[in-house]
Design an enzyme around this catalytic site. Structure first.
Site, mmCIF file in Angstrom:
data_model
loop_
_atom_site.group_PDB
_atom_site.id
_atom_site.type_symbol
_atom_site.label_atom_id
_atom_site.label_comp_id
_atom_site.label_asym_id
_atom_site.label_seq_id
_atom_site.Cartn_x
_atom_site.Cartn_y
_atom_site.Cartn_z
ATOM 1 N N GLY B 31 0.854 -1.174 0.000
ATOM 2 C CA GLY B 31 0.000 0.000 0.000
ATOM 3 C C GLY B 31 0.884 1.215 0.000
ATOM 4 O O GLY B 31 2.094 1.098 0.178
ATOM 5 N N PRO B 112 8.426 0.819 0.481
ATOM 6 C CA PRO B 112 7.781 2.113 0.290
ATOM 7 C C PRO B 112 7.939 2.713 -1.113
ATOM 8 O O PRO B 112 7.258 3.655 -1.437
ATOM 9 C CB PRO B 112 8.445 3.019 1.320
ATOM 10 C CG PRO B 112 9.629 2.286 1.818
ATOM 11 C CD PRO B 112 9.694 0.944 1.192
ATOM 12 N N HIS B 114 7.836 3.915 -4.887
ATOM 13 C CA HIS B 114 6.781 3.970 -5.890
ATOM 14 C C HIS B 114 7.351 3.650 -7.261
ATOM 15 O O HIS B 114 6.805 2.865 -8.001
ATOM 16 C CB HIS B 114 6.147 5.365 -5.917
ATOM 17 C CG HIS B 114 5.372 5.642 -4.675
ATOM 18 N ND1 HIS B 114 4.120 5.124 -4.470
ATOM 19 C CD2 HIS B 114 5.683 6.341 -3.565
ATOM 20 C CE1 HIS B 114 3.683 5.524 -3.283
ATOM 21 N NE2 HIS B 114 4.615 6.255 -2.713
ATOM 22 N N ASN B 165 -8.732 0.051 5.839
ATOM 23 C CA ASN B 165 -8.271 1.041 6.810
ATOM 24 C C ASN B 165 -9.064 2.350 6.680
ATOM 25 O O ASN B 165 -9.794 2.547 5.712
ATOM 26 C CB ASN B 165 -6.781 1.281 6.560
ATOM 27 C CG ASN B 165 -6.132 2.067 7.682
ATOM 28 O OD1 ASN B 165 -6.616 2.047 8.826
ATOM 29 N ND2 ASN B 165 -5.062 2.775 7.370
ATOM 30 N N ASP B 168 -12.754 4.869 10.272
ATOM 31 C CA ASP B 168 -13.292 5.994 11.040
ATOM 32 C C ASP B 168 -13.772 7.109 10.111
ATOM 33 O O ASP B 168 -14.692 7.858 10.443
ATOM 34 C CB ASP B 168 -12.241 6.521 12.035
ATOM 35 C CG ASP B 168 -10.901 6.807 11.366
ATOM 36 O OD1 ASP B 168 -10.546 6.077 10.406
ATOM 37 O OD2 ASP B 168 -10.211 7.748 11.800
ATOM 38 N N LYS B 473 37.759 -4.113 -40.662
ATOM 39 C CA LYS B 473 37.665 -5.538 -40.324
ATOM 40 C C LYS B 473 37.702 -6.425 -41.559
ATOM 41 O O LYS B 473 38.523 -7.350 -41.666
ATOM 42 C CB LYS B 473 36.347 -5.842 -39.572
ATOM 43 C CG LYS B 473 36.186 -5.186 -38.235
ATOM 44 C CD LYS B 473 34.867 -5.588 -37.584
ATOM 45 C CE LYS B 473 33.634 -5.192 -38.372
ATOM 46 N NZ LYS B 473 33.432 -3.748 -38.533
ATOM 47 N N SER B 541 29.753 -6.906 -34.115
ATOM 48 C CA SER B 541 29.478 -7.546 -32.810
ATOM 49 C C SER B 541 29.739 -6.587 -31.646
ATOM 50 O O SER B 541 30.701 -6.744 -30.909
ATOM 51 C CB SER B 541 30.282 -8.839 -32.657
ATOM 52 O OG SER B 541 31.625 -8.695 -33.033
#
Lengths: 299, 633
Positions: B31, B112, B114, B165, B168, B473, B541
């Site tokens: 959370g 914690p 985010h 939670n 209240d 090369k 490469s």
């Protein structure tokens, strides 16, 4: 049969130590002679039994530890059958670095921090066990069990390896090293309980006894040998004291105590903090809200 | 706490006795701070643990100065000073906190962050027995609730607690609680979470945390602490078949040979028949050795050392299992991978996998799909970026003993390690073994590589030319081949451009395709070397990982890496093919050196600096090196 929390912690610590020994080239155990070190040593003896711990112990010595610590150190390394390496920073030795003339932070930095780096380089150790715990302070709470250091011994908090399950990634490049904390998940109470349960020898300074001390700004400093510098007019008095942590004796405060046994030490530790908490709670202006919570049955 | 305090004061020995038999539970909180997560953890610490005076003093003063509760104790501050951490630039990832009650010690994994949420939560969840998923009662089931629940399920956490939670703030409304519960149940069933416990609470005020709240007479379930104290812990592990990854072979002397490890699942007794995997050799357990004396039996979670009746060869990384129900052995799996590195996961790249106590070479196929963690949708993907989750096949260079992750975290969960940075680049969970590899048996050939080469009187080798486009090369490789040919050597030159016209015509220039391009060429050059040829490979490469892979495939003794080291400015000024001009003009994407990196070889066998060398001189140097090495003698 379900395991107790101490059995689980013990099994985890042993597992960590075995991983290190299997994967490191030259591991070493930092041995500070304190209670956490005592538990680590005890765990190491268990982890590799019947073999002896397959690594030496390294004591980065400041020359200013309590006499009782040196006695304990020599006795325990012999009992456990491990090689004991004592390293004293030669520059600190040459310059006679001490807490009285140079202050605590310089003293600690040169003897301990620099001394440790020198010792690891000197012996070529690539992994060092340390006794730090995550409950010691907030910032330790997110410390990894395997903590990486680059070739200059620096720790980069932004570049920590994720630790999942019981899998530790111990791979590193030449010159890099790892600090490993096998007792990361133990709390101070776990440590004391385990010492009690397993009868682990600890330095007698943890137990209360009459000792000569002087009071320096509210801190009781023990006069452990003749190098202790007394202020004019200062005379040591004998008090019943003990130590909650151990370090260099001129820098370590004693507490007045009557705790002479392990249960008494644990009792004192638990009661001091709780009574402190309760004492403080009333001081403050939110007493009313606390009162309400008490009514509701919280405390 | 009150009665505990009394026991501590009156009978410390009795107190210690109680606390020595505690069990341990690890749980995860999911959370954000807004849901009251820190407040909840702070509350649990505060209500149950002995908080030391310095911590309390800090909490009280912090509550006054930076608290969000109008000077009252802000429990969230106990957990961490997030702001302070951010200011210091410290990565906020997984923090572990501890508290205990009379019945249990608890380890809380708190994640914690985010930004790095997936990585951190997966890390914290990997060791958790239970998860508390917080829901703000005012907001109900949100996208993040679904994300948290998916990760909890993915990591196989058995106990899910839905902490509804801030009740209240909704007047302790039962309707609100029931509505959230119903919403969640529908979603949970969809992702396979069959049981969970929902608790109405107020972490701030302590309702239904330790004690039952007077505000919820309609709720008859447990309080949070009440539940945490009784959740079963790893009880199912002991009932599973015995498995122990061998961490370390314990040989103090010639008379003792023990195998040390932590029992992952099951129970082992003296006299049990066991099997060592992957070798499948069997024996009988002779002793279970600990420093505190031999054990009759040991269970999941214990660290032990066992000795066997027979001398069979077992080494670190092997798994000792019960003989009557052995684990499977395989080298290809379907897995879920969680990518954790800033560098994306590119299919085919060579990595290391650590599973149990074994580390083996591994490569990952293109993801079958990746999962959108917010919607659970399956999305097509070519690669996995940091914090992405995908289902991929993994192929190992050697078979290992394993279990499905759902059966055993210790034998089904693995980490992936980058071979170069040594970082833990990802984590994964095994679903099942793929049978493919078992059915294709390696055909043993009777004419060997050495026999083929001796017919040509030459030592096969792969000369791997790497360098920027326009470095020289191909020019140099051409000259070297001419020289070797004139000496009667049988050679073949694989040129990047030419191969892209045929074998690799389906590949473009993205990182994924470059990896596959090199993989194919490495395989072809290996086959040619097997045929006894001296192979010259001229490919840009650009990535170390693939050159390393080519080296591994060919074999170190035959692989000669030649870095044609031409500074970018020089190569660009030559621009034989006019490609740099196009790339600079933005007409050519992913051009090495311009908008795609070239990783300089760290330890090539040969480094040719062409700044002051003609191609002929460079070819001479290479031939001289081969001569000195005896490669074409």
């Amino acid at each position: 049969m379900s395991l107790t929390h101490l059995q689980r912690l013990e099994a985890e610590s042993i597992h960590i130590m075995r991983e290190v020994v299997a994967e490191a080239e030259r591991p070493v155990m930092l041995y500070s002679v304190g209670k956490d070190s005592s538990v680590m040593l005890h765990l190491a003896a268990k982890a590799f039994y019947p073999s002896r711990p397959p690594f030496p112990l390294l004591h980065v010595d400041t020359t200013w530890k309590f006499k009782a610590m040196y006695e304990m150190r020599d006795r325990m390394s012999k009992e456990i059958g491990a090689d004991l390496l004592v390293y004293k920073n030669p520059e600190a030795l040459a310059q006679n670095i001490n807490p009285f003339d140079h202050g605590s932070s310089l003293h600690t930095d040169i003897w301990k921090t620099q001394g440790l780096k020198q010792a690891l380089d000197h012996y070529g150790f690539d992994v060092a066990f340390g006794g730090a715990r995550r409950d010691e302070e907030k910032s330790r709470a997110k410390e990894r069990i395997f903590s990486f250091r680059n070739a200059a011994h620096r720790w980069d908090p932004k570049d920590q390896r994720p630790e999942l399950w019981r899998l530790y990634n111990a791979r590193k490049h030449k010159g890099e090293s790892i600090r490993v904390f096998p007792i990361s998940n133990w709390t101070e109470l776990d440590i004391w309980q385990y010492i009690h349960l397993e009868n682990i020898p600890i330095v007698p300074l943890y137990f209360s006894a009459p000792r000569p001390v002087v009071n320096r700004d509210g801190t009781l400093i023990m006069v452990d040998d003749e190098r202790m510098r007394l202020n004019p007019g200062e005379t040591p008095e004998v008090k019943s004291v003990r130590f909650r942590t151990l370090g260099c004796y001129p820098l370590t405060g004693a507490v007045e105590s009557t705790a002479e046994t392990l249960p008494q030490i644990i009792q004192e530790m638990l009661l001091t903090s709780t009574s402190e908490r309760q004492g403080r709670k009333i001081d403050h202006d939110q007493a009313a809200s606390m009162e309400k919570k008490k009514q509701e049955g919280y405390f | 706490m009150a009665h505990q305090d009394a026991l501590i004061a009156q009978d410390i020995d009795a107190y210690l006795k109680v606390h020595e038999t505690k069990s341990m539970l690890r749980f995860l909180t999911c959370g954000s701070v807004d849901d009251g997560k820190s407040t909840l953890i702070g509350r649990l610490l505060y209500d149950s643990k002995m908080i030391f005076e310095d911590q309390l003093a800090a909490l009280e003063s912090d509550s006054k100065t930076v608290g969000t509760q109008g000077g009252a104790i802000d429990f969230a501050l106990l957990v961490d000073g997030l702001a302070a951490e951010r200011e210091q630039g410290i990565t906020i990832d997984v923090a572990y906190r501890f508290f205990s009650t009379e019945k249990r010690k608890f380890i809380v994994a708190d994640t914690p962050g985010h930004e790095q949420y997936t990585r951190n939560m997966v890390t914290g969840a990997s060791t958790a027995d239970a998860a508390i998923i917080l829901i703000d009662a005012r907001k109900g089931v949100l996208t993040q609730t679904r994300r948290h629940s998916y990760l909890v399920k993915l990591l196989g956490i058995r106990h899910v607690i839905l902490a509804i939670n801030k009740m209240d703030l909704v007047n302790w409304s039962r309707e609100t609680f029931d509505k959230i519960l119903a919403d969640y149940r529908v979603f949970a069933e969809k992702i396979g979470i069959t049981t969970f416990t929902a608790i109405p609470m107020s972490a701030l005020n302590g309702d239904n945390i330790l004690d039952r709240s007077a505000h919820t007479p309609w709720y008859d379930g447990p309080t949070l602490m009440g539940l945490l104290e009784v959740l079963p812990v790893e009880d199912d592990l002991a009932a599973k078949p015995f498995r122990m990854p061998v961490q370390w072979v314990n040989r103090p002397n010639l008379d003792f040979r023990g195998f040390s490890g932590l029992v992952a699942t099951g129970t082992v007794k003296r006299g049990d028949q066991i099997r060592a995997l992957p070798s499948a050799r069997t024996s009988t357990v002779e002793r279970i050795v600990t420093k505190d004396g031999d054990l009759e039996q040991a269970v999941a979670g214990q660290s032990i050392t066992i000795t066997l009746k027979d001398e069979i060869d077992i080494s670190r990384g092997d798994v000792i299992v019960c003989a009557n129900a052995p684990a499977q052995v395989a080298d290809q799996f379907e897995t879920t991978i969680v990518w954790m590195d800033d560098q994306p996961m590119l299919p085919g790249r060579a990595l290391l996998m650590k599973l149990g106590a074994r580390t083996v070479g591994a490569s990952i196929t293109e993801p079958k799909y990746k999962v959108n963690v917010n919607t659970m949708e399956h999305v097509a993907a070519k690669r996995l970026e940091l914090n992405e989750i995908g289902v991929c096949n993994v192929s190992l260079d050697t078979p290992v003993a394993f279990e499905a992750y759902t059966e055993s975290r210790d034998l089904g969960g693995f980490i992936l390690i980058d071979r170069f940075t040594n970082r833990t680049a990802g984590a994964g969970m095994i679903h099942f073994a793929l049978r493919r590899s078992e059915n294709i048996h390696w055909q043993a050939l009777e004419v060997s590589k050495a026999a083929r080469a001796s017919l040509k009187r030459q030592s096969p080798a792969v000369l791997w030319f790497t360098g920027l486009s326009g470095a020289g090369k191909s020019t140099i490789a051409n000259l070297v081949e001419k020289k070797l040919h004139s000496l009667g050597r049988h050679t073949y030159l694989l040129d990047g451009d030419n191969v892209r016209h045929g074998l690799n015509r389906d590949l473009g220039f993205t990182d994924e395709d470059r990896v596959e391009n090199i993989r194919r060429v490495a395989e072809v050059s290996r086959l040619m070397a097997e045929a006894g040829l001296i192979v010259l490979v001229s490919f840009i490469s650009p990535f170390r990982a693939e050159r390393r892979m080519a080296r591994t495939r060919v074999g170190d003794e035959d692989f000669i890496e030649i870095h044609i080291d031409t500074p970018l400015a020089v190569a660009e000024s030559r621009d034989v093919k006019g490609l740099y001009k196009k790339a600079r003009a933005g007409q050519l994407k992913n051009f090495t050196g311009i908008d795609s990196p070239y990783e300089t070889p760290e330890a090539p066998e040969l480094r040719i600096d062409t700044t002051d060398l003609s191609p002929e001189e460079a070819a001479e140097q290479i031939c001289a090196y081969l001569q000195s090495r005896g490669s074409h003698a």
